[in-house]
Motif scaffolding. Sequence first.
Motif, PDB file in Angstrom:
ATOM      1  N   LYS A  88      52.636  32.112  49.640  1.00  0.00           N
ATOM      2  CA  LYS A  88      52.259  31.675  48.511  1.00  0.00           C
ATOM      3  C   LYS A  88      50.773  31.814  48.171  1.00  0.00           C
ATOM      4  CE  LYS A  88      56.381  30.671  47.005  1.00  0.00           C
ATOM      5  NZ  LYS A  88      57.241  31.524  45.857  1.00  0.00           N
ATOM      6  N   LEU A  89      50.241  32.140  47.173  1.00  0.00           N
ATOM      7  CA  LEU A  89      48.869  31.984  46.928  1.00  0.00           C
ATOM      8  C   LEU A  89      48.390  30.632  46.509  1.00  0.00           C
ATOM      9  CD1 LEU A  89      48.239  35.464  44.716  1.00  0.00           C
ATOM     10  CD2 LEU A  89      47.442  35.017  47.400  1.00  0.00           C
ATOM     11  N   LEU A  90      47.411  30.093  46.982  1.00  0.00           N
ATOM     12  CA  LEU A  90      47.058  28.712  46.896  1.00  0.00           C
ATOM     13  C   LEU A  90      45.865  28.660  45.817  1.00  0.00           C
ATOM     14  CD1 LEU A  90      47.860  25.994  47.827  1.00  0.00           C
ATOM     15  CD2 LEU A  90      46.015  26.287  49.916  1.00  0.00           C
ATOM     16  N   ASP A  91      46.187  28.902  44.736  1.00  0.00           N
ATOM     17  CA  ASP A  91      45.221  29.042  43.548  1.00  0.00           C
ATOM     18  C   ASP A  91      46.110  28.672  42.431  1.00  0.00           C
ATOM     19  OD1 ASP A  91      42.858  29.098  42.386  1.00  0.00           O
ATOM     20  OD2 ASP A  91      42.470  30.978  43.093  1.00  0.00           O
ATOM     21  N   SER A  92      45.255  28.721  40.976  1.00  0.00           N
ATOM     22  CA  SER A  92      45.975  28.345  39.809  1.00  0.00           C
ATOM     23  C   SER A  92      46.382  29.434  39.273  1.00  0.00           C
ATOM     24  CB  SER A  92      44.860  27.432  38.981  1.00  0.00           C
ATOM     25  OG  SER A  92      43.718  28.427  38.593  1.00  0.00           O
ATOM     26  N   THR A  93      47.383  29.219  38.498  1.00  0.00           N
ATOM     27  CA  THR A  93      47.746  30.612  37.590  1.00  0.00           C
ATOM     28  C   THR A  93      46.760  31.112  36.795  1.00  0.00           C
ATOM     29  OG1 THR A  93      50.139  29.532  37.521  1.00  0.00           O
ATOM     30  CG2 THR A  93      49.574  31.116  36.121  1.00  0.00           C
ATOM     31  N   THR A  94      45.819  30.007  35.827  1.00  0.00           N
ATOM     32  CA  THR A  94      44.914  30.483  35.257  1.00  0.00           C
ATOM     33  C   THR A  94      43.727  31.432  35.774  1.00  0.00           C
ATOM     34  OG1 THR A  94      43.718  28.466  35.373  1.00  0.00           O
ATOM     35  CG2 THR A  94      45.007  28.689  33.340  1.00  0.00           C
ATOM     36  N   ARG A  95      43.432  31.031  37.050  1.00  0.00           N
ATOM     37  CA  ARG A  95      42.482  31.766  37.861  1.00  0.00           C
ATOM     38  C   ARG A  95      42.908  33.298  38.391  1.00  0.00           C
ATOM     39  NH1 ARG A  95      39.109  33.762  41.279  1.00  0.00           N
ATOM     40  NH2 ARG A  95      40.910  33.860  42.740  1.00  0.00           N
ATOM     41  N   LEU A  96      44.157  33.051  38.719  1.00  0.00           N
ATOM     42  CA  LEU A  96      44.628  34.273  39.260  1.00  0.00           C
ATOM     43  C   LEU A  96      44.889  35.038  37.986  1.00  0.00           C
ATOM     44  CD1 LEU A  96      47.544  33.195  41.507  1.00  0.00           C
ATOM     45  CD2 LEU A  96      45.325  34.127  42.391  1.00  0.00           C
ATOM     46  N   ARG A  97      45.063  34.922  36.753  1.00  0.00           N
ATOM     47  CA  ARG A  97      45.161  35.730  35.638  1.00  0.00           C
ATOM     48  C   ARG A  97      43.918  36.343  35.347  1.00  0.00           C
ATOM     49  NH1 ARG A  97      47.421  34.700  29.560  1.00  0.00           N
ATOM     50  NH2 ARG A  97      45.079  33.890  29.186  1.00  0.00           N
ATOM     51  N   ALA A  98      42.772  35.208  35.199  1.00  0.00           N
ATOM     52  CA  ALA A  98      41.615  35.750  34.924  1.00  0.00           C
ATOM     53  C   ALA A  98      41.041  36.795  35.975  1.00  0.00           C
ATOM     54  CB  ALA A  98      40.717  34.469  35.032  1.00  0.00           C
ATOM     55  N   SER A  99      41.246  36.480  37.300  1.00  0.00           N
ATOM     56  CA  SER A  99      40.767  37.585  38.212  1.00  0.00           C
ATOM     57  C   SER A  99      41.619  38.810  37.875  1.00  0.00           C
ATOM     58  CB  SER A  99      41.413  37.189  39.648  1.00  0.00           C
ATOM     59  OG  SER A  99      41.325  37.780  40.694  1.00  0.00           O
ATOM     60  N   ASN A 100      42.609  38.880  37.571  1.00  0.00           N
ATOM     61  CA  ASN A 100      43.253  40.068  37.465  1.00  0.00           C
ATOM     62  C   ASN A 100      42.835  40.858  36.093  1.00  0.00           C
ATOM     63  OD1 ASN A 100      45.448  42.201  37.755  1.00  0.00           O
ATOM     64  ND2 ASN A 100      46.298  41.301  35.898  1.00  0.00           N
ATOM     65  N   GLU A 101      42.503  40.281  35.294  1.00  0.00           N
ATOM     66  CA  GLU A 101      41.780  40.723  33.797  1.00  0.00           C
ATOM     67  C   GLU A 101      40.607  40.566  33.572  1.00  0.00           C
ATOM     68  OE1 GLU A 101      44.175  38.389  30.881  1.00  0.00           O
ATOM     69  OE2 GLU A 101      46.101  39.463  31.155  1.00  0.00           O
ATOM     70  N   LEU A 102      39.721  40.028  34.113  1.00  0.00           N
ATOM     71  CA  LEU A 102      38.287  40.279  34.244  1.00  0.00           C
ATOM     72  C   LEU A 102      37.758  40.928  35.094  1.00  0.00           C
ATOM     73  CD1 LEU A 102      37.684  36.864  32.719  1.00  0.00           C
ATOM     74  CD2 LEU A 102      38.341  38.682  31.495  1.00  0.00           C
ATOM     75  N   THR A 103      38.078  41.429  36.139  1.00  0.00           N
ATOM     76  CA  THR A 103      37.640  41.948  37.262  1.00  0.00           C
ATOM     77  C   THR A 103      37.460  43.636  36.900  1.00  0.00           C
ATOM     78  OG1 THR A 103      38.232  40.593  38.799  1.00  0.00           O
ATOM     79  CG2 THR A 103      37.458  42.491  39.531  1.00  0.00           C
ATOM     80  N   GLY A 104      36.341  44.242  36.982  1.00  0.00           N
ATOM     81  CA  GLY A 104      36.195  45.610  37.023  1.00  0.00           C
ATOM     82  C   GLY A 104      37.331  46.321  37.649  1.00  0.00           C
ATOM     83  N   GLY A 105      37.963  47.405  36.971  1.00  0.00           N
ATOM     84  CA  GLY A 105      39.085  48.020  37.503  1.00  0.00           C
ATOM     85  C   GLY A 105      38.632  48.992  38.573  1.00  0.00           C
ATOM     86  N   ILE A 106      39.718  49.314  39.251  1.00  0.00           N
ATOM     87  CA  ILE A 106      39.622  50.347  40.221  1.00  0.00           C
ATOM     88  C   ILE A 106      40.887  51.321  40.148  1.00  0.00           C
ATOM     89  CG2 ILE A 106      39.316  51.006  42.796  1.00  0.00           C
ATOM     90  CD1 ILE A 106      38.123  48.165  43.292  1.00  0.00           C
ATOM     91  N   GLN A 107      40.459  52.619  39.970  1.00  0.00           N
ATOM     92  CA  GLN A 107      41.774  53.663  39.947  1.00  0.00           C
ATOM     93  C   GLN A 107      41.611  54.500  41.161  1.00  0.00           C
ATOM     94  OE1 GLN A 107      43.860  53.740  37.320  1.00  0.00           O
ATOM     95  NE2 GLN A 107      42.929  52.157  36.323  1.00  0.00           N
ATOM     96  N   LYS A 108      42.712  54.626  41.648  1.00  0.00           N
ATOM     97  CA  LYS A 108      43.079  55.851  42.861  1.00  0.00           C
ATOM     98  C   LYS A 108      43.430  57.005  42.070  1.00  0.00           C
ATOM     99  CE  LYS A 108      45.732  56.727  47.040  1.00  0.00           C
ATOM    100  NZ  LYS A 108      46.818  56.155  47.826  1.00  0.00           N
ATOM    101  N   LEU A 109      42.522  58.071  41.808  1.00  0.00           N
ATOM    102  CA  LEU A 109      42.795  59.261  41.142  1.00  0.00           C
ATOM    103  C   LEU A 109      43.739  60.349  42.101  1.00  0.00           C
ATOM    104  CD1 LEU A 109      39.338  59.969  39.410  1.00  0.00           C
ATOM    105  CD2 LEU A 109      41.598  58.765  38.779  1.00  0.00           C
TER     106      LEU A 109
END
Length: 258
Positions: free
Chosen positions: A81-102
Amino acid sequence: MTDEIKPIRNELKTRPLHAIFVNKHFIPNEESCDYEKYLIELVNDSIYFRKKSKFQLYTSPISESCGECDCNSQSYKMDFKLLDSTTRLRASNELTGGIQKLSEGVIAYCMSKKINDTQVAIRLHAVLRDYNSLQLQKLHENKQNFNFGTIEFDIKNYVDMLSTKKNLFLFFPYEFFLEKQYPFRRIEYEIKSALEHDFKESGIYRNKFYSNYDTYISCVYDDHFLIYKFTNDGRLKFIDTIYLFKSKVFQKLKEYLY
């Protein structure tokens, strides 16, 4: 007071791990982008957990559709289990610059999923300082639907997770760091004390209501993976440390950042 015994708690800092280490499938089409995969590698390199499994390798379930544990041997099982809040995990996913494996070896960097967006992100370990085990119990029993973005929403989600009737391996997705160099054992003790300060009441809650199950906390410091276990009084006992290079998955993900 000499430098050798002066407390270094105020010098100890944390920073969130990059989203690729925390958010599953943050990199599309990269199977290694799954924190459970590097956690199970690190667990398998721990003498403590190898003894718990009678030296059998831990494996992931073929399917989690029936509530199987994330880390399994015939003798011992745990849930990650990740020991962090739901809101911070969502912000991490949606506000971090994306990475694509072409393709293999070809990587593209792009904008975040939510460009120019702002979100509420609650620091779970900080807000937990205001909750004791009785308050955590009351929130778990509360059937109210709290609004997303409120402290109650995140704490409720957290304590519901903490109430899982399984051995829990909690991963604190932050990196501890210091500007100065100190002996490792001294730093390990300070990290333990910092985690106890924020999560002691969580350990007391687990021991009070789920004493038949073990609860561990893990974190990162300077290429080390540290593991602690809650004792009966909510304090932490140092279990093991593992070099992060022991995980091929973690090192593969790390390469995306350089």
